[in-house]
Design a protein around this motif. Sequence first.
Motif, PDB file in Angstrom:
ATOM      1  N   LEU A 137      12.323  15.508   0.721  1.00 30.67           N
ATOM      2  CA  LEU A 137      11.526  14.683   1.618  1.00 30.67           C
ATOM      3  C   LEU A 137      12.467  13.702   2.298  1.00 30.67           C
ATOM      4  CD1 LEU A 137       8.581  13.863  -0.826  1.00 30.67           C
ATOM      5  CD2 LEU A 137       8.581  15.540   1.024  1.00 30.67           C
ATOM      6  N   MET A 138      12.553  13.794   3.611  1.00 28.15           N
ATOM      7  CA  MET A 138      13.428  12.907   4.385  1.00 28.15           C
ATOM      8  C   MET A 138      12.763  11.537   4.492  1.00 28.15           C
ATOM      9  SD  MET A 138      16.155  12.272   6.106  1.00 28.15           S
ATOM     10  CE  MET A 138      16.884  13.854   6.367  1.00 28.15           C
ATOM     11  N   HIS A 139      13.494  10.520   4.113  1.00 27.69           N
ATOM     12  CA  HIS A 139      12.997   9.149   4.198  1.00 27.69           C
ATOM     13  C   HIS A 139      12.986   8.711   5.663  1.00 27.69           C
ATOM     14  CE1 HIS A 139      12.477   4.961   3.010  1.00 27.69           C
ATOM     15  NE2 HIS A 139      13.413   4.669   3.874  1.00 27.69           N
ATOM     16  N   VAL A 140      11.841   8.198   6.120  1.00 30.46           N
ATOM     17  CA  VAL A 140      11.721   7.754   7.506  1.00 30.46           C
ATOM     18  C   VAL A 140      11.741   6.230   7.583  1.00 30.46           C
ATOM     19  CG1 VAL A 140      10.240   7.753   9.549  1.00 30.46           C
ATOM     20  CG2 VAL A 140      10.469   9.827   8.169  1.00 30.46           C
ATOM     21  N   ALA A 141      10.910   5.563   6.777  1.00 31.03           N
ATOM     22  CA  ALA A 141      10.832   4.101   6.830  1.00 31.03           C
ATOM     23  C   ALA A 141      10.426   3.559   5.465  1.00 31.03           C
ATOM     24  CB  ALA A 141       9.817   3.660   7.879  1.00 31.03           C
ATOM     25  N   ARG A 142      10.966   2.419   5.121  1.00 33.64           N
ATOM     26  CA  ARG A 142      10.566   1.720   3.897  1.00 33.64           C
ATOM     27  C   ARG A 142       9.588   0.645   4.326  1.00 33.64           C
ATOM     28  NH1 ARG A 142      14.888   1.919   1.344  1.00 33.64           N
ATOM     29  NH2 ARG A 142      14.144   3.292  -0.261  1.00 33.64           N
ATOM     30  N   ILE A 143       8.331   0.814   3.964  1.00 29.70           N
ATOM     31  CA  ILE A 143       7.272  -0.090   4.385  1.00 29.70           C
ATOM     32  C   ILE A 143       7.222  -1.324   3.488  1.00 29.70           C
ATOM     33  CG2 ILE A 143       4.800  -0.311   4.865  1.00 29.70           C
ATOM     34  CD1 ILE A 143       6.390   1.728   6.672  1.00 29.70           C
ATOM     35  N   LYS A 144       7.349  -1.099   2.197  1.00 26.71           N
ATOM     36  CA  LYS A 144       7.343  -2.219   1.255  1.00 26.71           C
ATOM     37  C   LYS A 144       8.352  -1.928   0.157  1.00 26.71           C
ATOM     38  CE  LYS A 144       4.492  -5.024  -1.757  1.00 26.71           C
ATOM     39  NZ  LYS A 144       3.194  -5.287  -2.331  1.00 26.71           N
ATOM     40  N   ALA A 145       9.221  -2.868  -0.091  1.00 21.57           N
ATOM     41  CA  ALA A 145      10.228  -2.731  -1.147  1.00 21.57           C
ATOM     42  C   ALA A 145      10.376  -4.054  -1.866  1.00 21.57           C
ATOM     43  CB  ALA A 145      11.550  -2.259  -0.571  1.00 21.57           C
ATOM     44  N   ASP A 146       9.274  -4.695  -2.156  1.00 26.22           N
ATOM     45  CA  ASP A 146       9.282  -6.007  -2.800  1.00 26.22           C
ATOM     46  C   ASP A 146       9.242  -5.822  -4.306  1.00 26.22           C
ATOM     47  OD1 ASP A 146       9.050  -8.651  -3.459  1.00 26.22           O
ATOM     48  OD2 ASP A 146       7.132  -8.965  -2.457  1.00 26.22           O
ATOM     49  N   GLU A 147      10.263  -6.265  -4.985  1.00 28.60           N
ATOM     50  CA  GLU A 147      10.304  -6.150  -6.427  1.00 28.60           C
ATOM     51  C   GLU A 147       9.715  -7.379  -7.120  1.00 28.60           C
ATOM     52  OE1 GLU A 147      14.159  -5.080  -7.846  1.00 28.60           O
ATOM     53  OE2 GLU A 147      14.236  -3.281  -6.610  1.00 28.60           O
ATOM     54  N   SER A 148       9.236  -8.338  -6.343  1.00 24.71           N
ATOM     55  CA  SER A 148       8.644  -9.539  -6.929  1.00 24.71           C
ATOM     56  C   SER A 148       7.323  -9.203  -7.594  1.00 24.71           C
ATOM     57  CB  SER A 148       8.398 -10.588  -5.848  1.00 24.71           C
ATOM     58  OG  SER A 148       9.626 -11.016  -5.297  1.00 24.71           O
TER      59      SER A 148
END
Length: 151
Positions: A137-148
């Motif tokens: 699966l080709m990554h297109v966009a990271r919408i949310k990457a909040d580790e909080s």
Amino acid sequence: MLDDLDRRILRLMQSDPMRSIPDLAEQTGLSGTRLSRRIEKLRELGVLRGVRAIIDWRALGYEVEVSLRVTLDKTQTRAFDDFIAAARDIAEVIEIQTFLGRVDVRLSVIARDMVHYQQIYRAQILALPHIADIEALMHVARIKADESLPL
């Protein structure tokens, strides 16, 4: 286990991990010594595991991210162990996750470009042991990457 003050300390540390002890102490109303004891208690409990640098791999020239869903040949008793040990040795594999269900393992792979990805895929990924099926699966966009965490 955690009181409101512990949660406040963790929220402040999440928002700015490089914040100094004196600044944290001022923000929480604690002395530096009391704050340090609280932080040490959080470490001893395993709640606070450390502070880490988050490096933007795109800033280092890696433009491609691919998520590989791998189904292993589970007739092999060491399929998971052998596969994971070999996958760990691939420098461009930045994350390995295991699952229950149709997909057994997910790898996150980064590459400088598609030519580099194809080299990694053909020379290293396809050489991993016990692969029964693989889906890219080709990554297109990271919408949310909040580790909080919601503390």
